[in-house]
Design a protein around this motif. Sequence first.
Motif, PDB file in Angstrom:
ATOM      1  N   GLY A   1       8.978   5.771   9.295  1.00  0.00           N
ATOM      2  CA  GLY A   1       7.984   5.642  10.411  1.00  0.00           C
ATOM      3  C   GLY A   1       6.798   6.517  11.322  1.00  0.00           C
ATOM      4  O   GLY A   1       7.109   7.398  11.486  1.00  0.00           O
ATOM      5  N   GLY A   2       6.922   5.882  11.716  1.00  0.00           N
ATOM      6  CA  GLY A   2       5.736   7.165  12.956  1.00  0.00           C
ATOM      7  C   GLY A   2       4.447   6.296  13.635  1.00  0.00           C
ATOM      8  O   GLY A   2       3.995   4.847  13.301  1.00  0.00           O
ATOM      9  N   MET A   3       3.572   7.203  13.499  1.00  0.00           N
ATOM     10  CA  MET A   3       2.887   7.090  14.553  1.00  0.00           C
ATOM     11  C   MET A   3       0.923   7.184  13.617  1.00  0.00           C
ATOM     12  O   MET A   3       0.735   8.772  13.297  1.00  0.00           O
ATOM     13  CB  MET A   3       2.672   7.691  15.284  1.00  0.00           C
ATOM     14  N   ILE A   4       0.254   6.374  13.170  1.00  0.00           N
ATOM     15  CA  ILE A   4      -1.046   6.604  13.115  1.00  0.00           C
ATOM     16  C   ILE A   4      -2.565   6.754  14.392  1.00  0.00           C
ATOM     17  O   ILE A   4      -2.031   6.109  15.455  1.00  0.00           O
ATOM     18  CB  ILE A   4      -1.880   6.536  12.237  1.00  0.00           C
TER      19      ILE A   4
ATOM     20  N   ALA B   1       0.740  -1.496   0.532  1.00  0.00           N
ATOM     21  CA  ALA B   1       0.198   0.219   0.067  1.00  0.00           C
ATOM     22  C   ALA B   1       1.410   1.227   0.161  1.00  0.00           C
ATOM     23  O   ALA B   1       1.710   1.453  -0.029  1.00  0.00           O
ATOM     24  CB  ALA B   1      -1.260  -0.100   1.436  1.00  0.00           C
ATOM     25  N   GLU B   2       0.936   1.805  -0.282  1.00  0.00           N
ATOM     26  CA  GLU B   2       1.104   3.386  -0.592  1.00  0.00           C
ATOM     27  C   GLU B   2       1.269   4.354   0.582  1.00  0.00           C
ATOM     28  O   GLU B   2       2.198   4.200   1.633  1.00  0.00           O
ATOM     29  CB  GLU B   2       0.373   4.723  -1.182  1.00  0.00           C
ATOM     30  N   HIS B   3      -0.002   4.057   1.954  1.00  0.00           N
ATOM     31  CA  HIS B   3       1.004   5.119   3.472  1.00  0.00           C
ATOM     32  C   HIS B   3       0.345   2.629   4.017  1.00  0.00           C
ATOM     33  O   HIS B   3      -1.417   2.447   4.257  1.00  0.00           O
ATOM     34  CB  HIS B   3      -0.555   5.628   3.279  1.00  0.00           C
ATOM     35  N   LEU B   4       1.272   2.685   4.781  1.00  0.00           N
ATOM     36  CA  LEU B   4       0.443   1.352   5.776  1.00  0.00           C
ATOM     37  C   LEU B   4       0.251   1.543   7.482  1.00  0.00           C
ATOM     38  O   LEU B   4       0.977   2.228   7.734  1.00  0.00           O
ATOM     39  CB  LEU B   4       2.637   0.279   5.913  1.00  0.00           C
ATOM     40  N   ALA B   5      -0.892   1.335   7.506  1.00  0.00           N
ATOM     41  CA  ALA B   5      -0.442   1.848   8.640  1.00  0.00           C
ATOM     42  C   ALA B   5      -1.397   0.239   9.343  1.00  0.00           C
ATOM     43  O   ALA B   5      -2.199  -1.005   8.955  1.00  0.00           O
ATOM     44  CB  ALA B   5      -1.881   2.489   8.539  1.00  0.00           C
ATOM     45  N   MET B   6      -1.786  -0.517  10.716  1.00  0.00           N
ATOM     46  CA  MET B   6      -1.893  -1.011  11.552  1.00  0.00           C
ATOM     47  C   MET B   6      -2.529  -0.419  12.944  1.00  0.00           C
ATOM     48  O   MET B   6      -1.771   0.604  13.562  1.00  0.00           O
ATOM     49  CB  MET B   6      -1.107  -1.792  11.793  1.00  0.00           C
TER      50      MET B   6
ATOM     51  N   LYS C   1       5.312  10.865  11.320  1.00  0.00           N
ATOM     52  CA  LYS C   1       6.418  10.263  10.364  1.00  0.00           C
ATOM     53  C   LYS C   1       7.655  11.170  10.704  1.00  0.00           C
ATOM     54  O   LYS C   1       7.780  12.336  10.506  1.00  0.00           O
ATOM     55  CB  LYS C   1       5.740  10.435   9.425  1.00  0.00           C
ATOM     56  N   LEU C   2       8.719  10.059  10.743  1.00  0.00           N
ATOM     57  CA  LEU C   2      10.028  10.248  10.873  1.00  0.00           C
ATOM     58  C   LEU C   2      10.835  10.224   9.081  1.00  0.00           C
ATOM     59  O   LEU C   2      10.722   8.973   9.062  1.00  0.00           O
ATOM     60  CB  LEU C   2      10.634   9.623  11.805  1.00  0.00           C
ATOM     61  N   LEU C   3      10.983  10.983   8.990  1.00  0.00           N
ATOM     62  CA  LEU C   3      11.175  11.227   7.834  1.00  0.00           C
ATOM     63  C   LEU C   3      12.953  11.531   7.983  1.00  0.00           C
ATOM     64  O   LEU C   3      12.816  12.524   8.906  1.00  0.00           O
ATOM     65  CB  LEU C   3      10.903  12.197   6.457  1.00  0.00           C
ATOM     66  N   GLN C   4      13.887  11.513   6.679  1.00  0.00           N
ATOM     67  CA  GLN C   4      15.474  11.566   7.098  1.00  0.00           C
ATOM     68  C   GLN C   4      15.361  12.870   6.778  1.00  0.00           C
ATOM     69  O   GLN C   4      15.410  13.639   5.933  1.00  0.00           O
ATOM     70  CB  GLN C   4      16.453  10.423   6.082  1.00  0.00           C
ATOM     71  N   GLY C   5      16.082  13.403   7.474  1.00  0.00           N
ATOM     72  CA  GLY C   5      15.954  14.852   8.124  1.00  0.00           C
ATOM     73  C   GLY C   5      14.988  15.691   8.549  1.00  0.00           C
ATOM     74  O   GLY C   5      14.782  17.220   8.345  1.00  0.00           O
ATOM     75  N   GLY C   6      13.706  15.418   9.009  1.00  0.00           N
ATOM     76  CA  GLY C   6      12.807  15.546   9.331  1.00  0.00           C
ATOM     77  C   GLY C   6      11.806  15.023  10.032  1.00  0.00           C
ATOM     78  O   GLY C   6      11.762  13.560   9.819  1.00  0.00           O
TER      79      GLY C   6
ATOM     80  N   PHE D   1      -8.825   5.415  17.402  1.00  0.00           N
ATOM     81  CA  PHE D   1      -7.642   4.489  17.244  1.00  0.00           C
ATOM     82  C   PHE D   1      -6.135   4.875  16.850  1.00  0.00           C
ATOM     83  O   PHE D   1      -6.347   6.001  16.456  1.00  0.00           O
ATOM     84  CB  PHE D   1      -8.299   3.138  16.306  1.00  0.00           C
ATOM     85  N   ALA D   2      -5.321   4.025  17.103  1.00  0.00           N
ATOM     86  CA  ALA D   2      -3.831   4.151  16.833  1.00  0.00           C
ATOM     87  C   ALA D   2      -3.400   3.314  16.185  1.00  0.00           C
ATOM     88  O   ALA D   2      -3.366   1.816  17.265  1.00  0.00           O
ATOM     89  CB  ALA D   2      -3.535   5.018  18.354  1.00  0.00           C
ATOM     90  N   GLY D   3      -2.052   3.403  16.375  1.00  0.00           N
ATOM     91  CA  GLY D   3      -0.854   2.294  16.052  1.00  0.00           C
ATOM     92  C   GLY D   3       0.367   3.056  15.199  1.00  0.00           C
ATOM     93  O   GLY D   3       0.203   3.976  15.229  1.00  0.00           O
ATOM     94  N   PRO D   4       1.325   1.831  14.656  1.00  0.00           N
ATOM     95  CA  PRO D   4       2.141   2.154  13.876  1.00  0.00           C
ATOM     96  C   PRO D   4       1.760   2.457  12.237  1.00  0.00           C
ATOM     97  O   PRO D   4       0.583   1.998  11.825  1.00  0.00           O
ATOM     98  CB  PRO D   4       3.177   1.295  13.820  1.00  0.00           C
ATOM     99  N   TYR D   5       2.360   3.407  11.926  1.00  0.00           N
ATOM    100  CA  TYR D   5       2.500   3.546  10.532  1.00  0.00           C
ATOM    101  C   TYR D   5       4.007   3.974   9.576  1.00  0.00           C
ATOM    102  O   TYR D   5       4.422   4.200  10.078  1.00  0.00           O
ATOM    103  CB  TYR D   5       1.813   5.150  10.290  1.00  0.00           C
ATOM    104  N   ALA D   6       3.671   3.570   8.889  1.00  0.00           N
ATOM    105  CA  ALA D   6       5.120   3.083   7.944  1.00  0.00           C
ATOM    106  C   ALA D   6       4.752   4.094   6.413  1.00  0.00           C
ATOM    107  O   ALA D   6       3.489   3.689   5.731  1.00  0.00           O
ATOM    108  CB  ALA D   6       5.001   2.001   7.167  1.00  0.00           C
ATOM    109  N   THR D   7       5.544   4.441   5.201  1.00  0.00           N
ATOM    110  CA  THR D   7       5.742   5.447   4.434  1.00  0.00           C
ATOM    111  C   THR D   7       6.039   4.082   2.975  1.00  0.00           C
ATOM    112  O   THR D   7       6.049   4.516   2.014  1.00  0.00           O
ATOM    113  CB  THR D   7       6.505   6.281   4.020  1.00  0.00           C
TER     114      THR D   7
END
Length: 458
Positions: A89-92, A61-66, A108-113, A173-179
């Motif tokens: 990686g980050g949080m939704i 998927a374009e946006h991964l979420a659980m 979400k945590l990106l390289q440089g920001g 609701f909440a959980g991990p998120y990935a790009t």
Amino acid sequence: MRFITPLLIGLFCAASAIAQENTALTVWLQDDFQQGLQPGWTQVAGTWSAEAGTLTGRGGAEHLAMLHSTYIMSRKQAILTLTVQSFGGGMIFNAEHPNSINNSQVVKLLQGGLALGYFDYTGTYFETRIVNLQDIKPPVTMSIYTDPGKSNYSVVLDDRNVALEEMRFNSGFAGPYATGSGVRFGAFNVSGSGIFDLPQYFVKSNKRQLDDLSYMTVKEDGLLIVNPLLNIVQRITSVGTYVSEIQVNEENVRLRGVTTDEANRTFVVDAGNNALRVYDSKDAAERVITQGLDDPRDVAYDNGKIYVLDKGGIAVFDAKSLTAQGRKAGGLFKDPKGICAVGGKIYVADFGNGQVQVLTASDFSVDLILKDDLVKPWGVTVDGKSGEIYVADPGAVAVFHFDGKGNFIERIDPITIRGFISPRAVLLRGDMLYVADLDRILGFKKGVLTIRPTLRIN
């Protein structure tokens, strides 16, 4: 897109973070992923795997979420913590549903920001801020401090305050998120002060409760609002003061639409039990109708008739005897959400088809179809005198105003308060137009050429 130094943001965030650190915290939810994916987690987008304490987004998927099935209510401050082991990686969090990213916050945590944003009702991502963090490298402990009272959240990476942002959605609701594929995470937990409030254990309160507000109606000098999360119907004044409420403490209850008649009886749709619940003028239970209803969504009253909109069409009942008078408009709608009946006409928000259909009550023939600018219409109301039509559309994030012949008049979108969140119910009372906007009610002066709300009930 704005770039803000961590130092300046830290000054803004410090008060929020320190206040919560000094509070005795209770762990409400935790998972270290040592035993794989435990019950309660839903792979909302993409595929995920967990083993030996590491959670990994596998792509798809374009946006991964659980998301976890535990609903984090808006009554208390909460701290959501996740170990982020990879860039991307980050949080939704504060997602409206446990199986969808729509209407949710994301960090979400990106390289440089660090990127902060949200997904709207249609699942479209909007970035609200980028924070420069050239020296931050995973793994880091990402903590989200939510403050529903102030409608904001702060972000702490390890022990460093890095962002303070307005919170668009106050609970969920909440959980991990990935790009992307291969992003890894460690332990996840949610904590706060005291016992965690769960919807099913909600205790009667004399405070109005606005959660997932999608249906409301007028009753005498005020409003009736439905809280489907807590399964209560609350009566409030036109300026938001709590008056009374109806609770349904039964199994499988899912309250949705509500309406009233001239005798001040209240009719409430219960989708969980395929029922229409009837209450007298003093809110005492009078009858529960279950005949011939299939996943009911909304209900309307006009000229001695009760119209229940459900998955398959419209069920008609005599308002006095409460006897069934048949089903109409079968197969005419696709996932309909809202219904309004005025002056011998029936107006249906045909959500799935992106339109409003106007039917003649005598034979249920289609008299008019509104489509201009509509995306996912949910609620509809009509001025009984002028015939003007107002449609709440969360897909378009706006309320649309048409004349009685279906001609477009105006788009109502209160940009003076950063716009609607998710407008779903709309109704007229006197010269006021009320819009139910997920966790608040906005009031507009009817006929005044302004998009500035005159009343805001949070």
